[in-house]
Design a protein around this motif. Structure first.
Motif, PDB file in Angstrom:
ATOM      1  N   LEU A  80       0.874  -1.169   0.000  1.00 35.95           N
ATOM      2  CA  LEU A  80       0.000   0.000   0.000  1.00 35.95           C
ATOM      3  C   LEU A  80       0.913   1.221   0.000  1.00 35.95           C
ATOM      4  O   LEU A  80       1.765   1.361   0.880  1.00 35.95           O
ATOM      5  CB  LEU A  80      -0.890  -0.005   1.239  1.00 35.95           C
ATOM      6  CG  LEU A  80      -1.800   1.188   1.443  1.00 35.95           C
ATOM      7  CD1 LEU A  80      -2.814   1.308   0.300  1.00 35.95           C
ATOM      8  CD2 LEU A  80      -2.520   1.069   2.773  1.00 35.95           C
ATOM      9  N   THR A  81       0.767   2.068  -1.001  1.00 33.46           N
ATOM     10  CA  THR A  81       1.610   3.256  -1.126  1.00 33.46           C
ATOM     11  C   THR A  81       0.725   4.486  -1.202  1.00 33.46           C
ATOM     12  O   THR A  81      -0.153   4.585  -2.046  1.00 33.46           O
ATOM     13  CB  THR A  81       2.484   3.170  -2.396  1.00 33.46           C
ATOM     14  OG1 THR A  81       3.248   1.963  -2.372  1.00 33.46           O
ATOM     15  CG2 THR A  81       3.428   4.357  -2.485  1.00 33.46           C
ATOM     16  N   HIS A 100       3.235  -8.189   7.259  1.00 39.74           N
ATOM     17  CA  HIS A 100       4.697  -8.178   7.187  1.00 39.74           C
ATOM     18  C   HIS A 100       5.229  -7.437   8.405  1.00 39.74           C
ATOM     19  O   HIS A 100       5.040  -6.231   8.538  1.00 39.74           O
ATOM     20  CB  HIS A 100       5.155  -7.486   5.905  1.00 39.74           C
ATOM     21  CG  HIS A 100       6.628  -7.473   5.727  1.00 39.74           C
ATOM     22  ND1 HIS A 100       7.320  -8.586   5.346  1.00 39.74           N
ATOM     23  CD2 HIS A 100       7.530  -6.487   5.892  1.00 39.74           C
ATOM     24  CE1 HIS A 100       8.604  -8.281   5.270  1.00 39.74           C
ATOM     25  NE2 HIS A 100       8.758  -7.024   5.597  1.00 39.74           N
ATOM     26  N   GLY A 101       5.894  -8.154   9.295  1.00 38.63           N
ATOM     27  CA  GLY A 101       6.330  -7.556  10.548  1.00 38.63           C
ATOM     28  C   GLY A 101       7.699  -6.927  10.550  1.00 38.63           C
ATOM     29  O   GLY A 101       8.139  -6.424  11.563  1.00 38.63           O
ATOM     30  N   ASN A 102       8.436  -6.956   9.452  1.00 33.16           N
ATOM     31  CA  ASN A 102       9.783  -6.399   9.328  1.00 33.16           C
ATOM     32  C   ASN A 102      10.857  -7.193  10.073  1.00 33.16           C
ATOM     33  O   ASN A 102      11.988  -7.217   9.639  1.00 33.16           O
ATOM     34  CB  ASN A 102       9.853  -4.932   9.752  1.00 33.16           C
ATOM     35  CG  ASN A 102       9.164  -4.002   8.791  1.00 33.16           C
ATOM     36  OD1 ASN A 102       9.095  -4.272   7.602  1.00 33.16           O
ATOM     37  ND2 ASN A 102       8.632  -2.919   9.291  1.00 33.16           N
ATOM     38  N   GLU A 108       3.758 -11.810  11.832  1.00 32.25           N
ATOM     39  CA  GLU A 108       3.440 -11.097  10.599  1.00 32.25           C
ATOM     40  C   GLU A 108       1.941 -10.992  10.341  1.00 32.25           C
ATOM     41  O   GLU A 108       1.482 -10.027   9.761  1.00 32.25           O
ATOM     42  CB  GLU A 108       4.141 -11.752   9.420  1.00 32.25           C
ATOM     43  CG  GLU A 108       5.642 -11.583   9.489  1.00 32.25           C
ATOM     44  CD  GLU A 108       6.352 -12.188   8.302  1.00 32.25           C
ATOM     45  OE1 GLU A 108       5.696 -12.765   7.419  1.00 32.25           O
ATOM     46  OE2 GLU A 108       7.584 -12.085   8.263  1.00 32.25           O
ATOM     47  N   LYS A 109       1.171 -11.996  10.771  1.00 31.67           N
ATOM     48  CA  LYS A 109      -0.267 -11.957  10.487  1.00 31.67           C
ATOM     49  C   LYS A 109      -0.899 -10.776  11.226  1.00 31.67           C
ATOM     50  O   LYS A 109      -0.783 -10.635  12.424  1.00 31.67           O
ATOM     51  CB  LYS A 109      -0.921 -13.267  10.915  1.00 31.67           C
ATOM     52  CG  LYS A 109      -2.391 -13.343  10.536  1.00 31.67           C
ATOM     53  CD  LYS A 109      -2.906 -14.755  10.679  1.00 31.67           C
ATOM     54  CE  LYS A 109      -4.376 -14.877  10.444  1.00 31.67           C
ATOM     55  NZ  LYS A 109      -4.931 -14.168   9.339  1.00 31.67           N
ATOM     56  N   GLY A 110      -1.523  -9.916  10.475  1.00 31.59           N
ATOM     57  CA  GLY A 110      -2.171  -8.753  11.065  1.00 31.59           C
ATOM     58  C   GLY A 110      -1.273  -7.550  11.255  1.00 31.59           C
ATOM     59  O   GLY A 110      -1.721  -6.510  11.721  1.00 31.59           O
ATOM     60  N   THR A 111      -0.003  -7.667  10.897  1.00 33.20           N
ATOM     61  CA  THR A 111       0.928  -6.558  11.056  1.00 33.20           C
ATOM     62  C   THR A 111       1.095  -5.833   9.730  1.00 33.20           C
ATOM     63  O   THR A 111       1.235  -6.457   8.682  1.00 33.20           O
ATOM     64  CB  THR A 111       2.307  -7.063  11.527  1.00 33.20           C
ATOM     65  OG1 THR A 111       2.146  -7.745  12.752  1.00 33.20           O
ATOM     66  CG2 THR A 111       3.275  -5.910  11.714  1.00 33.20           C
ATOM     67  N   PHE A 112       1.069  -4.540   9.781  1.00 34.29           N
ATOM     68  CA  PHE A 112       1.372  -3.728   8.605  1.00 34.29           C
ATOM     69  C   PHE A 112       2.781  -3.197   8.788  1.00 34.29           C
ATOM     70  O   PHE A 112       3.059  -2.465   9.736  1.00 34.29           O
ATOM     71  CB  PHE A 112       0.375  -2.575   8.466  1.00 34.29           C
ATOM     72  CG  PHE A 112       0.607  -1.735   7.251  1.00 34.29           C
ATOM     73  CD1 PHE A 112       0.278  -2.219   5.996  1.00 34.29           C
ATOM     74  CD2 PHE A 112       1.151  -0.468   7.360  1.00 34.29           C
ATOM     75  CE1 PHE A 112       0.487  -1.453   4.863  1.00 34.29           C
ATOM     76  CE2 PHE A 112       1.360   0.317   6.232  1.00 34.29           C
ATOM     77  CZ  PHE A 112       1.025  -0.186   4.980  1.00 34.29           C
ATOM     78  N   SER A 149       4.466  -1.816  12.160  1.00 37.44           N
ATOM     79  CA  SER A 149       5.891  -1.850  12.495  1.00 37.44           C
ATOM     80  C   SER A 149       6.683  -1.068  11.454  1.00 37.44           C
ATOM     81  O   SER A 149       6.221  -0.841  10.335  1.00 37.44           O
ATOM     82  CB  SER A 149       6.392  -3.297  12.569  1.00 37.44           C
ATOM     83  OG  SER A 149       6.433  -3.877  11.281  1.00 37.44           O
ATOM     84  N   VAL A 150       7.862  -0.658  11.843  1.00 36.84           N
ATOM     85  CA  VAL A 150       8.782   0.023  10.930  1.00 36.84           C
ATOM     86  C   VAL A 150      10.192  -0.326  11.363  1.00 36.84           C
ATOM     87  O   VAL A 150      10.455  -0.582  12.544  1.00 36.84           O
ATOM     88  CB  VAL A 150       8.560   1.560  10.950  1.00 36.84           C
ATOM     89  CG1 VAL A 150       8.931   2.169  12.281  1.00 36.84           C
ATOM     90  CG2 VAL A 150       9.312   2.233   9.808  1.00 36.84           C
ATOM     91  N   ASP A 151      11.093  -0.406  10.400  1.00 36.86           N
ATOM     92  CA  ASP A 151      12.516  -0.500  10.730  1.00 36.86           C
ATOM     93  C   ASP A 151      13.231   0.591   9.953  1.00 36.86           C
ATOM     94  O   ASP A 151      12.817   0.972   8.866  1.00 36.86           O
ATOM     95  CB  ASP A 151      13.090  -1.885  10.456  1.00 36.86           C
ATOM     96  CG  ASP A 151      13.079  -2.272   8.993  1.00 36.86           C
ATOM     97  OD1 ASP A 151      12.263  -1.731   8.226  1.00 36.86           O
ATOM     98  OD2 ASP A 151      13.884  -3.122   8.608  1.00 36.86           O
TER      99      ASP A 151
END
Length: 183
Positions: A80-81, A100-102, A108-112, A149-151
Motif C-alpha cells: 500500500l503506497t 509483514h512484521g519487518n 506477521e499476520k495482522g501486522t502492517f 511496524s517500521v525498521d
C-alpha cells in the motif's frame, strides 16, 4: 560505550491511535497508481541518495529501477503506497506491506510493516509525513491490521527523529567489526 558495537537498525511498533496533526497547507493524498511510475522511480532514487550520504553511508543499488520493479515494490496487492501531492508533484511517499512484521519476533499476520518513507527536503517538518502516516494507518486499520511496524537505519537522523516521534522501539540491531589486524 557500546563495547565496539555500532547500532545499525531500529525496529519499532505502534498501535492505530490517531496522530494529532496541526493545520496543513493544501496537499492531496492519493493512493499510488501506474500513473505515478516515473515519479516513484525518482523517489526511489532520492531515498538511495539520501541513505548514501553522511552520516548514514548506506550503499544501495543505484541502478535505474524498471517499471516492472516499481509496480512490484509499490503497487502490488500486498503493498500500500500513499502519496502527498502538491502542484502535480509528489512531495512525500510512504509505503507498507500487509502481513509483514519487518523482523522475525513480530507475528506477521495482522501486522502492517512500513518499508519506505521519504519526503522531499523542503517539505520536511511541515506535518505532511505525519499526515500520510495517519492516513495509511486509518486504511490498514479498516483491513483488520493489529499493529504497525517500521525498521530504519539509526544513523538516519531525520528519519529516526520522525519514526521515534510516532513509534516505540522494540529492537536495536547491533553490528560489530573486529579489527582485521587482530589474529
Amino acid at each position: 560505550s557500546m563495547l565496539g558495537f555500532g547500532m545499525q537498525v531500529i525496529d519499532a511498533i505502534r498501535n492505530f491511535d490517531t496522530i494529532n496533526i496541526d493545520e496543513l497547507p493544501e496537499y492531496s493524498i492519493e493512493l499510488a497508481t501506474e500513473n505515478h511510475i516515473s515519479q516513484l522511480r525518482e523517489f526511489d532514487s532520492l531515498i538511495n541518495k539520501h541513505l548514501e550520504s553522511s552520516p548514514i553511508f548506506l550503499k544501495r543499488n543505484t541502478d535505474t529501477i524498471s517499471d516492472k520493479k516499481i509496480i512490484e515494490e509499490f503497487l502490488s496487492n500486498d503493498n500500500l503506497t500513499l502519496l502527498a501531492i502538491t502542484n502535480g508533484e509528489i512531495v512525500s511517499c510512504i509505503r507498507g506491506k500487509k502481513n509483514h512484521g519487518n523482523i522475525s519476533i513480530i507475528d506477521e499476520k495482522g501486522t502492517f510493516g512500513i518499508n519506505f518513507g521519504y519526503t522531499i527536503i523542503e517539505y520536511r517538518k511541515t506535518g505532511i509525513a505525519s499526515r500520510l502516516l495517519d492516513d495509511i494507518l486509518k486504511i490498514v486499520k479498516r483491513d483488520d491490521a493489529t499493529f504497525c511496524s517500521v525498521d530504519f537505519e539509526s544513523q538516519n537522523i531525520e528519519g529516526r527523529r520522525f519514526w521515534l516521534k510516532h513509534f516505540t522501539t522494540i529492537v536495536y540491531s547491533m553490528m560489530r567489526k573486529i579489527d582485521d589486524r587482530i589474529k
